[in-house]
Design an enzyme around this catalytic site. Structure first.
Site, PDB file in Angstrom:
ATOM      1  N   GLU A 168       0.709  -1.181   0.057  1.00  0.00           N
ATOM      2  CA  GLU A 168      -0.130   0.454   0.037  1.00  0.00           C
ATOM      3  C   GLU A 168       0.954   0.926   0.176  1.00  0.00           C
ATOM      4  O   GLU A 168       1.761   1.080   0.627  1.00  0.00           O
ATOM      5  CB  GLU A 168      -0.842  -0.500   1.069  1.00  0.00           C
ATOM      6  CG  GLU A 168      -2.174   1.278   1.046  1.00  0.00           C
ATOM      7  CD  GLU A 168      -2.904   1.262   2.235  1.00  0.00           C
ATOM      8  OE1 GLU A 168      -2.701   0.414   3.336  1.00  0.00           O
ATOM      9  OE2 GLU A 168      -4.055   2.032   2.256  1.00  0.00           O
ATOM     10  N   GLY A 212       3.092   2.652  10.607  1.00  0.00           N
ATOM     11  CA  GLY A 212       3.483   1.338  11.823  1.00  0.00           C
ATOM     12  C   GLY A 212       3.079   0.423  11.658  1.00  0.00           C
ATOM     13  O   GLY A 212       3.769  -0.753  12.525  1.00  0.00           O
ATOM     14  N   ALA A 213       2.196  -0.099  10.467  1.00  0.00           N
ATOM     15  CA  ALA A 213       1.392  -1.448  10.601  1.00  0.00           C
ATOM     16  C   ALA A 213       0.589  -1.415   9.239  1.00  0.00           C
ATOM     17  O   ALA A 213       0.204  -0.582   8.964  1.00  0.00           O
ATOM     18  CB  ALA A 213       1.047  -1.941  11.891  1.00  0.00           C
ATOM     19  N   MET A 214       1.062  -2.554   8.701  1.00  0.00           N
ATOM     20  CA  MET A 214      -0.184  -3.301   7.068  1.00  0.00           C
ATOM     21  C   MET A 214      -1.074  -4.000   7.238  1.00  0.00           C
ATOM     22  O   MET A 214      -0.445  -5.397   7.566  1.00  0.00           O
ATOM     23  CB  MET A 214       0.848  -3.258   6.235  1.00  0.00           C
ATOM     24  CG  MET A 214      -0.123  -3.519   4.658  1.00  0.00           C
ATOM     25  SD  MET A 214      -0.693  -1.705   4.763  1.00  0.00           S
ATOM     26  CE  MET A 214      -2.160  -2.605   3.685  1.00  0.00           C
ATOM     27  N   GLU A 215      -2.491  -3.867   7.158  1.00  0.00           N
ATOM     28  CA  GLU A 215      -3.642  -4.691   7.239  1.00  0.00           C
ATOM     29  C   GLU A 215      -3.203  -6.106   6.351  1.00  0.00           C
ATOM     30  O   GLU A 215      -4.155  -6.472   5.655  1.00  0.00           O
ATOM     31  CB  GLU A 215      -4.074  -4.050   7.540  1.00  0.00           C
ATOM     32  CG  GLU A 215      -5.323  -3.590   6.046  1.00  0.00           C
ATOM     33  CD  GLU A 215      -4.629  -2.269   5.766  1.00  0.00           C
ATOM     34  OE1 GLU A 215      -4.106  -1.928   6.648  1.00  0.00           O
ATOM     35  OE2 GLU A 215      -5.660  -1.488   5.267  1.00  0.00           O
ATOM     36  N   ASN A 216      -2.723  -6.938   5.520  1.00  0.00           N
ATOM     37  CA  ASN A 216      -2.439  -7.392   4.340  1.00  0.00           C
ATOM     38  C   ASN A 216      -3.271  -8.710   4.714  1.00  0.00           C
ATOM     39  O   ASN A 216      -3.113  -8.812   5.957  1.00  0.00           O
ATOM     40  CB  ASN A 216      -1.287  -8.050   3.839  1.00  0.00           C
ATOM     41  CG  ASN A 216      -0.528  -6.677   4.045  1.00  0.00           C
ATOM     42  OD1 ASN A 216      -0.053  -5.795   3.533  1.00  0.00           O
ATOM     43  ND2 ASN A 216       0.849  -7.426   4.838  1.00  0.00           N
ATOM     44  N   GLU A 231      -5.122  -2.932  13.178  1.00  0.00           N
ATOM     45  CA  GLU A 231      -5.114  -3.853  11.809  1.00  0.00           C
ATOM     46  C   GLU A 231      -6.495  -5.005  11.697  1.00  0.00           C
ATOM     47  O   GLU A 231      -6.254  -5.046  10.537  1.00  0.00           O
ATOM     48  CB  GLU A 231      -3.883  -3.795  11.528  1.00  0.00           C
ATOM     49  CG  GLU A 231      -2.232  -2.847  11.460  1.00  0.00           C
ATOM     50  CD  GLU A 231      -2.808  -1.908  10.626  1.00  0.00           C
ATOM     51  OE1 GLU A 231      -3.458  -2.192   9.546  1.00  0.00           O
ATOM     52  OE2 GLU A 231      -2.660  -0.792  10.984  1.00  0.00           O
ATOM     53  N   HIS A 248      -9.254  -3.912  10.054  1.00  0.00           N
ATOM     54  CA  HIS A 248      -9.728  -3.367   8.284  1.00  0.00           C
ATOM     55  C   HIS A 248      -9.634  -4.959   7.485  1.00  0.00           C
ATOM     56  O   HIS A 248     -10.299  -4.069   6.673  1.00  0.00           O
ATOM     57  CB  HIS A 248      -8.179  -3.173   8.343  1.00  0.00           C
ATOM     58  CG  HIS A 248      -7.666  -1.975   7.926  1.00  0.00           C
ATOM     59  ND1 HIS A 248      -8.370  -0.677   7.508  1.00  0.00           N
ATOM     60  CD2 HIS A 248      -6.289  -0.917   8.896  1.00  0.00           C
ATOM     61  CE1 HIS A 248      -7.670   0.626   7.601  1.00  0.00           C
ATOM     62  NE2 HIS A 248      -6.466  -0.004   7.946  1.00  0.00           N
ATOM     63  N   GLU A 271      -9.299   4.465   6.735  1.00  0.00           N
ATOM     64  CA  GLU A 271      -8.676   5.044   7.498  1.00  0.00           C
ATOM     65  C   GLU A 271      -9.619   5.410   8.502  1.00  0.00           C
ATOM     66  O   GLU A 271      -9.275   5.533   9.504  1.00  0.00           O
ATOM     67  CB  GLU A 271      -7.330   5.298   6.848  1.00  0.00           C
ATOM     68  CG  GLU A 271      -6.616   4.667   6.319  1.00  0.00           C
ATOM     69  CD  GLU A 271      -5.888   3.421   7.027  1.00  0.00           C
ATOM     70  OE1 GLU A 271      -5.959   3.284   7.769  1.00  0.00           O
ATOM     71  OE2 GLU A 271      -5.066   2.731   5.529  1.00  0.00           O
TER      72      GLU A 271
HETATM   73  N1  ARG Z   1      -3.367   0.632   6.208  1.00  0.00           N
HETATM   74  C1  ARG Z   1      -2.055   0.907   6.878  1.00  0.00           C
HETATM   75  C2  ARG Z   1      -2.269   1.402   7.932  1.00  0.00           C
HETATM   76  O1  ARG Z   1      -3.928   2.078   7.618  1.00  0.00           O
HETATM   77  C3  ARG Z   1      -0.795   2.191   6.503  1.00  0.00           C
HETATM   78  C4  ARG Z   1       0.014   1.691   5.232  1.00  0.00           C
HETATM   79  C5  ARG Z   1       0.655   2.994   5.292  1.00  0.00           C
HETATM   80  N2  ARG Z   1       1.345   3.215   3.517  1.00  0.00           N
HETATM   81  C6  ARG Z   1       1.570   3.893   3.437  1.00  0.00           C
HETATM   82  N3  ARG Z   1       1.992   3.810   2.005  1.00  0.00           N
HETATM   83  N4  ARG Z   1       1.832   5.189   3.671  1.00  0.00           N
HETATM   84  O2  ARG Z   1      -2.525   0.790   8.608  1.00  0.00           O
HETATM   85 ZN    ZN Z   2      -5.427   1.985   8.512  1.00  0.00          ZN
END
Ligand code: ARG
Ligand code: ZN
Length: 850
Positions: free
Chosen positions: A119, A259-263, A296, A299, A318
């Site tokens: 992302e 911080g983190a990513m919701e894959n 996460e 999400h 978000e």
């Molecule tokens: N979706 C992620 C979250 O809110 C954040 C990803 C941010 N990515 C970026 N390329 N800025 O937890």
């Molecule tokens: Zn998020």
């Protein structure tokens, strides 16, 4: 040059082709990793004869359509393929170089492990693809790597098979049953310690839970696991939402931009939001982990099951998910304290963004680099907008709206407007005017005047908006929460006013005396308030407001007003002073036995210089710093006996709220009198947890006590091999009030624990200097600006996303004097002339200069 052109929301068009299934094969190798991507493509628009795919920094090996070499062309980071077919199979082979990827987007190495961040638009650094959120495909993934170096091979969904391959290698295949956009793809390969647990969903399905951490850190993964289980349970109880796969994996990595990513099924986290034990993590760290793990996890429904049609809609997932994580934290912890922290983010950071060159609505209308729009506006103001809908609809209708939203849109990529429509249709509440919150940038102001006559109290509210390009001047729907309190401190009435016109008068009848009013309670809308408070009025609210948030709010106003009154005195050449009303109000709070200790700590942690800067249009920084110190010193002196007493009563309680209060008391005590330095030493030496040791160290460092150097050195030696703890130490160094601070920071960039390649290190040393050391960053000789500029030139090459984050204080200059603005602009000019300026910095610097 074309990539520096903005893209516009109004130009959105559905893709000519879509991809229904993608099978990926990774041959993980250093330096070159081979990726085979086989897509099942379907034409969506009859006239289309050319498929255009996104790709960046890829080495293209071959392109086949239905197994035959296909004619194609690469131009401007896009791959053009002739394809006059309704359905076909597309095979693309690319080579990529994960170990050279310091931007940490796409596939990269973190401390010897492969991991991904896709992302917003990172997937195009893995293969050529329709890298946009409205193309949803089912993914099958095969990963192959050396077996001893990379024993764990992970991707989204369920593990289908695994086994040995030739040359000491092994493989795993994963299948994700849920169609998803490419930004939710993840792959991890490495060696980890693994913490396992399980969760039974309320319909009785068993879910395997796994947290992967660097070897040797297993004991620091338990809080993350507990937080995950809490989140899963809470989402069932409050939102009626259940997890949908048989496995949920979290991997903690040292190198991570955010911080983190919701894959889907495989979250990748910054170690900062996973690792914790009492010795190395503060109470705030524990809280941050719980809230990001929750975020996460939440999400999975708000983001993954229903995703965004295009990136302009980012707040759809978000804003909503931040609202959900804030509610989670408030339900499992202290609601007032969580609310206070959320309000501070808006006032101290989001209002600043609104007042600067990057001002944008929560649904932006034009974007050059999407990574620049993961902002406090989209996230936190977005959450406030959801919160206002919750206020207007009430919990029951709001939940009915959520239900309808999922019924209508599960499995789809949709818009913010779709969300609002679901809320509207489920509740019957008209949100037509409310929708302006999505399109108007800038912070609205509400001016308040009052009138009392013959038992009738009238409040007149007038709203106005700043002029921001693209805004219409239409009045907004503002839920405005007020409480009326009588002179004995009893609540007369409390309600939310529907403020929808430019000017509106609200009448309260049957009063016997003029009430004291508490305005915009709970920060019921993200607006600025214009109202002339008297000290007595604020002191009354600090004592009697029914809402604890309103009591804190009154303390912020009272402290701020005292500072501004003294700034005026300084400018007029008069002597500074602080009234007994103010001193007594704070003393009253410190002595209050019934108030939550954490709330007292919040009230004692009076507004920072940057928070004060946000309250005004233009600032004389030097007078502000002098006046703030004066007010703080006077308060501390007036309350010295009380804070020392409270320090001792909270000292040995083993709970977070008492620790928060204790640390504030310690700080106030030392501000009042340096003799209390002995308490700092004692606390540091006897500390059994990081909140206590860091609390003591911070007081010594911030106040430059005589024990500062010895404690800092002791801490450094104790923690030099624990990067997340060294970040705290780097930050204390960076925010130090010392004329030599820049030279010290320069020297620290060669410290063995520091690396420009690691975003956490750069943020903790350089980012916190620029954002948290206002006095020295904004030094009038421009040395702070020049230093940041030099770092930005370096980070522009290493990691443009990190560069574009830490530049923030340099582009928010409109409130400072012209001499400082001039120096800032010279620095920005240097940056804009860089030959290889990244899109990320280009967008911010060019907006700041225009
Ligand atoms: N979706 C992620 C979250 O809110 C954040 C990803 C941010 N990515 C970026 N390329 N800025 O937890
Ligand atoms: Zn998020």
């Amino acid at each position: 040059m074309s990539e520096l052109q903005a893209k516009y929301l109004k130009d959105y068009q559905q893709s000519d082709f879509t991809i229904n299934h993608l099978s990926l094969d990774f041959q993980l190798n250093i330096p070159t990793t081979k990726v085979v991507a086989i897509s099942q493509v379907e034409r969506q628009s009859k006239q289309a004869t050319e498929l255009v795919l996104d790709g960046e920094d890829l080495d293209l090996v071959s392109v086949k359509v239905n197994s035959q070499p296909a004619s194609h062309q690469v131009k401007d980071k896009q791959l053009y393929i002739q394809a006059d077919l309704d359905n076909f199979e597309l095979e693309i082979i690319t080579h990529i170089k994960p170990a050279e990827n310091t931007a940490l987007e796409g596939l990269y190495m973190s401390d010897g492990a492969y991991c991904t961040q896709c992302e917003a638009e990172g997937f195009r650094r893995i293969t050529y693809y329709l890298d946009r959120p409205d193309v949803l495909a089912k993914f099958d993934v095969r990963v192959e790597a050396d077996k001893t170096e990379f024993p764990f091979l992970l991707s989204n969904g369920n593990l289908i098979s695994s086994g040995d391959a030739v040359n000491g290698r092994h493989f795993a295949t994963w299948q994700d049953p849920f169609p998803k956009p490419s930004y939710l793809f993840a792959l991890v390969a490495g060696d980890f310690d693994l913490l396992e647990d399980q969760f039974t969903t309320r319909s009785g399905r068993d879910v395997k839970l796994q947290v992967f951490v660097d070897k040797g850190n297993l004991h620091k993964a338990h809080h993350a696991m507990a937080s995950l289980k809490k989140s899963m349970k809470w989402d069932e109880d409050r939102f009626d939402l259940e997890y949908d796969l048989d496995i949920y994996m979290i991997v903690a990595v040292d190198f991570f931009n955010m911080g983190a990513m919701e894959n889907k099924g495989l979250n990748v986290f910054n170690t900062k939001y996973v690792l914790a034990d009492k010795e190395s993590a503060t109470d705030d760290d524990y809280h941050g982990i719980e809230s990001v793990i929750g975020h996460e996890y939440f999400h999975n429904w708000t983001g993954n099951r229903v995703t965004c049609r295009d990136w302009f809609q980012l707040s759809l997932k978000e804003g909503l998910t931040v609202f959900r994580d804030q509610e989670f934290s408030s339900d499992v912890g202290s609601r007032p304290v969580n609310r206070i922290q959320a309000i501070q983010v808006i006032r101290n950071h989001q209002f600043a963004e609104d007042a600067g060159p990057m001002a944008h609505p929560i649904r932006p209308e034009s974007v050059i680099e999407m990574n620049n729009f993961y902002t406090v506006t989209v996230y936190n103001k977005g959450a406030e907008v959801i919160r206002m809908m919750h206020t207007l609809l009430g919990e029951k209708n709001f939940q009915a709206g959520m239900k309808l939203y999922f019924e209508r849109h599960d499995g789809q990529a949709v818009t913010c407007d779709d969300f609002v429509s679901a809320m509207e249709d489920a509740s019957g509440v008209d949100l037509q005017q409310f929708r302006l919150w999505y399109s108007q940038a800038g912070t609205p102001s509400v001016a308040v005047s009052e009138n009392f006559e013959d038992g009738q109290y009238q409040l007149t509210l007038t709203q106005s908006r700043p002029t921001v390009a693209g805004n219409n001047d239409l009045p907004m729907h503002i839920p405005f929460d007020v409480e009326l309190i009588d002179l004995d401190g009893k609540s007369i009435t409390s309600k939310v006013l529907n403020f929808t016109e430019r000017q509106q008068t609200f009448t309260f009848d049957g009063l016997t005396q003029k009430p004291v009013v508490s305005l915009l309670q709970d920060f019921s809308a993200p607006v600025k308030l214009e109202y002339q408070y008297e000290d007595e009025h604020l002191a009354h609210l600090m004592r009697y407001a029914s809402s604890e948030v309103a009591r804190w709010e009154a303390s912020v106003s009272l402290f701020s007003k005292s500072v501004w009154d003294n700034v005026k005195a300084l400018v007029a050449g008069k002597s500074m002073q602080l009234s007994d009303i103010v001193k007594d109000a704070f003393k009253g709070v410190i002595l209050d036995e019934k108030l939550d200790e954490e709330l007292i700590a919040e009230i004692m942690s009076v507004p920072s210089i940057s928070a004060l800067v946000e309250q005004t249009e233009s600032v004389d920084l030097d007078s502000l710093i002098t006046a703030r110190s004066f007010v703080k010193d006077e308060l501390a002196l007036a309350c010295e006996d009380e804070v020392v007493a409270r320090y001792h009563t909270s000292k040995d309680k083993d709970i977070a709220s008492a620790r928060a209060l204790k640390n504030e008391c310690l700080s106030w005590a030392c501000v009042a009198n340096e003799e209390h330095e002995a308490l700092v030493n004692a606390q540091y030496e006897s500390a059994t947890n990081m909140t206590d040791s860091l609390g003591a160290l911070k007081v010594a460092s911030d106040l430059n006590l005589s024990n500062r150097e010895s404690l800092m050195t002791h801490f450094e030696n104790r923690w030099v091999d624990t990067p997340l703890v060294m970040d705290k130490w780097f930050t204390l160094q960076a925010i130090q009030d010392s004329e030599q601070v820049i030279d010290k920071i320069k020297a620290l960039t060669s410290h063995k624990a520091f690396s420009f390649n690691n975003p956490n290190r750069v943020r903790s040393l350089i980012g916190s200097f620029a954002a948290g050391n206002i006095k020295h960053f904004h030094k009038s000789d421009g040395s702070g600006y020049q230093y940041l500029t030099d770092i930005l030139k370096k980070m522009n090459i290493i990691n443009p996303q990190v560069a574009a984050r830490i530049i923030t204080p340099l582009i928010q200059f409109s409130k400072f004097d012209l001499a400082r603005q001039q120096k800032i602009k010279e620095s920005l000019q240097e940056l804009i002339e860089l030959p290889d300026l990244s899109k990320d910095l280009y967008e911010k610097v060019s907006r700041a200069l225009s």
